[in-house]
Motif scaffolding. Sequence first.
Motif, PDB file in Angstrom:
ATOM      1  N   ALA A 113       0.829  -1.209   0.000  1.00 42.34           N
ATOM      2  CA  ALA A 113       0.000   0.000   0.000  1.00 42.34           C
ATOM      3  C   ALA A 113       0.862   1.258   0.000  1.00 42.34           C
ATOM      4  N   ASN A 114       1.907   1.277   0.824  1.00 38.04           N
ATOM      5  CA  ASN A 114       2.740   2.476   0.908  1.00 38.04           C
ATOM      6  C   ASN A 114       3.618   2.653  -0.321  1.00 38.04           C
ATOM      7  N   LEU A 115       4.129   1.575  -0.870  1.00 39.15           N
ATOM      8  CA  LEU A 115       4.928   1.673  -2.092  1.00 39.15           C
ATOM      9  C   LEU A 115       4.072   2.188  -3.253  1.00 39.15           C
ATOM     10  N   ARG A 116       2.835   1.759  -3.289  1.00 38.72           N
ATOM     11  CA  ARG A 116       1.935   2.182  -4.362  1.00 38.72           C
ATOM     12  C   ARG A 116       1.617   3.675  -4.264  1.00 38.72           C
ATOM     13  N   ARG A 117       1.465   4.184  -3.027  1.00 45.17           N
ATOM     14  CA  ARG A 117       1.017   5.562  -2.834  1.00 45.17           C
ATOM     15  C   ARG A 117       2.148   6.579  -2.777  1.00 45.17           C
ATOM     16  N   ALA A 140       6.767  -1.154  10.705  1.00 40.74           N
ATOM     17  CA  ALA A 140       6.031  -0.997  11.959  1.00 40.74           C
ATOM     18  C   ALA A 140       5.903   0.465  12.365  1.00 40.74           C
ATOM     19  N   THR A 141       6.516   1.373  11.591  1.00 39.14           N
ATOM     20  CA  THR A 141       6.458   2.808  11.885  1.00 39.14           C
ATOM     21  C   THR A 141       5.712   3.503  10.759  1.00 39.14           C
ATOM     22  N   PRO A 142       4.416   3.728  10.901  1.00 40.34           N
ATOM     23  CA  PRO A 142       3.595   4.250   9.802  1.00 40.34           C
ATOM     24  C   PRO A 142       4.144   5.516   9.158  1.00 40.34           C
ATOM     25  N   ASP A 143       4.586   6.498   9.971  1.00 40.95           N
ATOM     26  CA  ASP A 143       5.043   7.768   9.409  1.00 40.95           C
ATOM     27  C   ASP A 143       6.300   7.615   8.558  1.00 40.95           C
ATOM     28  N   ALA A 144       7.094   6.591   8.827  1.00 40.64           N
ATOM     29  CA  ALA A 144       8.341   6.413   8.089  1.00 40.64           C
ATOM     30  C   ALA A 144       8.088   6.074   6.630  1.00 40.64           C
ATOM     31  N   LEU A 145       6.964   5.441   6.328  1.00 37.11           N
ATOM     32  CA  LEU A 145       6.664   5.016   4.964  1.00 37.11           C
ATOM     33  C   LEU A 145       5.620   5.898   4.295  1.00 37.11           C
ATOM     34  N   GLU A 148       4.584  12.690   2.448  1.00 34.37           N
ATOM     35  CA  GLU A 148       4.687  13.920   3.222  1.00 34.37           C
ATOM     36  C   GLU A 148       3.301  14.494   3.510  1.00 34.37           C
ATOM     37  N   GLN A 149       2.411  14.396   2.537  1.00 34.41           N
ATOM     38  CA  GLN A 149       1.051  14.892   2.727  1.00 34.41           C
ATOM     39  C   GLN A 149       0.339  14.155   3.858  1.00 34.41           C
ATOM     40  N   LEU A 150       0.499  12.831   3.880  1.00 34.30           N
ATOM     41  CA  LEU A 150      -0.150  12.045   4.928  1.00 34.30           C
ATOM     42  C   LEU A 150       0.468  12.323   6.291  1.00 34.30           C
ATOM     43  N   ARG A 155      -0.097  14.883  11.581  1.00 36.89           N
ATOM     44  CA  ARG A 155       0.400  15.868  12.535  1.00 36.89           C
ATOM     45  C   ARG A 155      -0.700  16.866  12.903  1.00 36.89           C
ATOM     46  N   GLU A 156      -1.450  17.309  11.899  1.00 36.79           N
ATOM     47  CA  GLU A 156      -2.548  18.237  12.157  1.00 36.79           C
ATOM     48  C   GLU A 156      -3.617  17.579  13.022  1.00 36.79           C
TER      49      GLU A 156
END
Length: 241
Positions: A113-117, A140-145, A148-150, A155-156
């Motif tokens: 999913a992250n590679l695709r997006r 296992a670290t969602p923000d790492a993958l 930047e928009q996500l 963060r917001e």
Amino acid sequence: GDGHEREARFGAMADAAFGDADAERRRRSEERDTHPSGSPPERGLDALSHDDNVVRSQVALMLGDAVRDPSPLFDLGRSIEDAAWRAFAQGGEDGKTGASSPEYRACSRTLAANLRRNPDLRQRMLTGEWTPKELVDLSATPDALATEQLRNLRREMDERSIKKRTREMGLGDAIATDKYRCRDCWAAGSSAANNCAYFNLQNHRDVRKNETWGSKDSQADDGRVLVRCLECKAEWNEATL
């Protein structure tokens, strides 16, 4: 559109891959029921059944497609799958191993999913900036993958959540911070002595002081903040940092 078609294809690929794993698990269960005298010996990670190999191949294709691997045999996709297999195929507390391992399944889906997006993530993999193992370790670290928009969106959302909690505590639009330290919690040996929130006194006059607008007390507040310890709820004034 193309995005919806790719989404549907990924879903179908994942369902097909892990559906085979479920079928294999049911077949093994039936074998144990048919031959109760004993179970087959445990297999190492490299001694795989035909079904495990089928699932692994399908997952490798899914990952290769997600990373847009240019090699004819999806070499990069297979390397990423192998790293995920090595990390998670031995399973967890539920005892499921191989292609039935929930950890292996979750990691494969998350990476695809992250590679695709995330084009930046794909580029790091295609150029070799990150190795397959490093990619799997970061799964296992969602923000790492994430893109930047996500990351900005998360963060917001976190900031809004913090502001909501502080409003519920009666601090209005207080700002969470670790720049100030609660002396009481520090003296008590608490590791959370810096878990505080503050707001500027120049924008939020404390009516309990009954101060006069324009007075010396009022002017003095322009360079100070009201700090509340979020652990023990103590409050005090501090100079603006």
